[in-house]
Design a protein around this motif. Structure first.
Motif, short mmCIF file in Angstrom:
data_model
loop_
_atom_site.label_atom_id
_atom_site.label_comp_id
_atom_site.label_asym_id
_atom_site.label_seq_id
_atom_site.Cartn_x
_atom_site.Cartn_y
_atom_site.Cartn_z
N THR A 108 0.74 -1.35 -0.10
CA THR A 108 -0.27 -0.24 0.15
C THR A 108 1.37 1.32 -0.59
N GLU A 109 1.75 1.18 0.90
CA GLU A 109 2.69 2.76 1.21
C GLU A 109 3.29 2.70 -0.19
N PHE A 110 3.71 1.62 -1.04
CA PHE A 110 4.64 2.31 -2.71
C PHE A 110 3.82 2.10 -3.60
N GLN A 111 2.69 1.29 -3.74
CA GLN A 111 1.69 1.13 -4.90
C GLN A 111 2.07 0.68 -5.45
N ILE A 112 2.70 -0.18 -5.26
CA ILE A 112 3.10 -1.58 -6.11
C ILE A 112 2.82 -3.07 -5.79
N SER A 113 2.88 -4.00 -6.48
CA SER A 113 2.09 -6.09 -6.20
C SER A 113 3.24 -6.27 -5.85
N PHE A 114 2.38 -7.56 -5.21
CA PHE A 114 2.92 -7.93 -4.28
C PHE A 114 4.30 -8.91 -4.64
N THR A 115 4.17 -9.15 -6.36
CA THR A 115 5.26 -9.43 -6.46
C THR A 115 6.36 -8.71 -7.00
N LYS A 116 6.42 -7.43 -6.82
CA LYS A 116 7.57 -6.41 -6.70
C LYS A 116 8.18 -6.66 -4.54
N VAL A 117 6.70 -6.22 -3.56
CA VAL A 117 7.85 -6.38 -2.69
C VAL A 117 8.06 -7.63 -2.28
N ASN A 118 7.28 -8.63 -2.80
CA ASN A 118 8.40 -10.10 -2.34
C ASN A 118 9.93 -9.76 -2.87
N ALA A 119 9.99 -9.12 -3.62
CA ALA A 119 11.57 -9.07 -4.84
C ALA A 119 12.46 -8.16 -3.28
N ILE A 120 11.41 -6.60 -3.11
CA ILE A 120 12.10 -6.11 -2.18
C ILE A 120 12.63 -7.08 -0.70
N LEU A 121 11.84 -7.82 0.00
CA LEU A 121 11.62 -7.81 0.83
C LEU A 121 12.47 -9.51 1.10
N THR A 122 12.95 -10.06 -0.57
CA THR A 122 13.23 -11.21 -0.45
C THR A 122 15.34 -10.56 -0.40
N GLY A 123 15.49 -9.25 -1.07
CA GLY A 123 17.01 -8.60 -0.75
C GLY A 123 17.08 -8.48 0.34
N LEU A 124 16.35 -7.86 1.12
CA LEU A 124 16.66 -7.54 2.35
C LEU A 124 16.77 -8.75 3.38
N ILE A 125 15.87 -10.17 3.43
CA ILE A 125 16.55 -10.60 4.49
C ILE A 125 17.45 -11.47 3.77
N LYS A 126 18.11 -11.38 2.59
CA LYS A 126 19.03 -12.02 1.87
C LYS A 126 20.35 -11.35 2.77
N ARG A 127 20.16 -10.35 3.28
CA ARG A 127 21.37 -8.90 3.53
C ARG A 127 20.83 -9.66 4.98
N LYS A 128 20.52 -9.86 5.69
CA LYS A 128 20.22 -9.59 6.97
C LYS A 128 19.78 -8.64 7.55
N PHE A 129 18.77 -8.22 6.88
CA PHE A 129 18.15 -6.59 7.61
C PHE A 129 17.12 -6.31 8.45
N ILE A 130 16.27 -7.71 7.29
CA ILE A 130 15.04 -7.82 8.38
C ILE A 130 14.58 -9.38 8.46
N ILE A 131 13.47 -9.35 9.59
CA ILE A 131 13.12 -10.46 9.39
C ILE A 131 11.85 -11.13 9.43
N LYS A 132 11.08 -11.53 8.68
CA LYS A 132 9.89 -11.82 8.78
C LYS A 132 8.81 -12.73 10.37
N VAL A 133 7.91 -12.22 10.79
CA VAL A 133 7.39 -12.55 12.02
C VAL A 133 6.02 -12.72 12.14
N PRO A 134 5.44 -14.08 12.28
CA PRO A 134 4.05 -14.06 12.44
C PRO A 134 3.56 -13.04 13.22
N SER A 135 2.31 -12.82 12.13
CA SER A 135 1.46 -12.02 13.64
C SER A 135 0.33 -12.60 14.94
#
Length: 84
Positions: free
Chosen positions: A28-55
């Motif tokens: 929503t914030e970037f107004q981009i598709s899930f596919t693009k979001v997934n690519a961005i987040l995958t890069g951040l996860i590979k660089r070990k900058f973020i992790i996904k945490v279940p709600s």
């Protein structure tokens, strides 16, 4: 650019004791598709900058949390802004 905004939002959320941002927030914030979001987040996860945490409320939702490497990265970026 997305990297800095996502990491900053996570840090601000933690400081203000708000819910951490989730994948839908990024879409929503970037107004981009899930596919693009997934690519961005995958890069951040590979660089070990973020992790996904279940709600804790809804297991389908994954919140984004910052790692030690992510904190160090965003600190370098923001501290260099103060020095100029």
């Amino acid at each position: 650019m997305h990297t800095i905004i996502i990491l900053t939002e996570i840090v601000v959320s933690k400081i203000e004791k708000r819910l951490l941002p989730n994948i839908k927030w990024v879409e929503t914030e970037f107004q981009i598709s899930f596919t693009k979001v997934n690519a961005i987040l995958t890069g951040l996860i590979k660089r070990k900058f973020i992790i996904k945490v279940p709600s804790k409320i809804d297991a389908r939702v994954k919140h984004l949390d910052i790692t030690k490497s992510g904190r160090e990265f965003i600190y370098k970026i923001t501290s260099s802004l103060v020095q100029t």
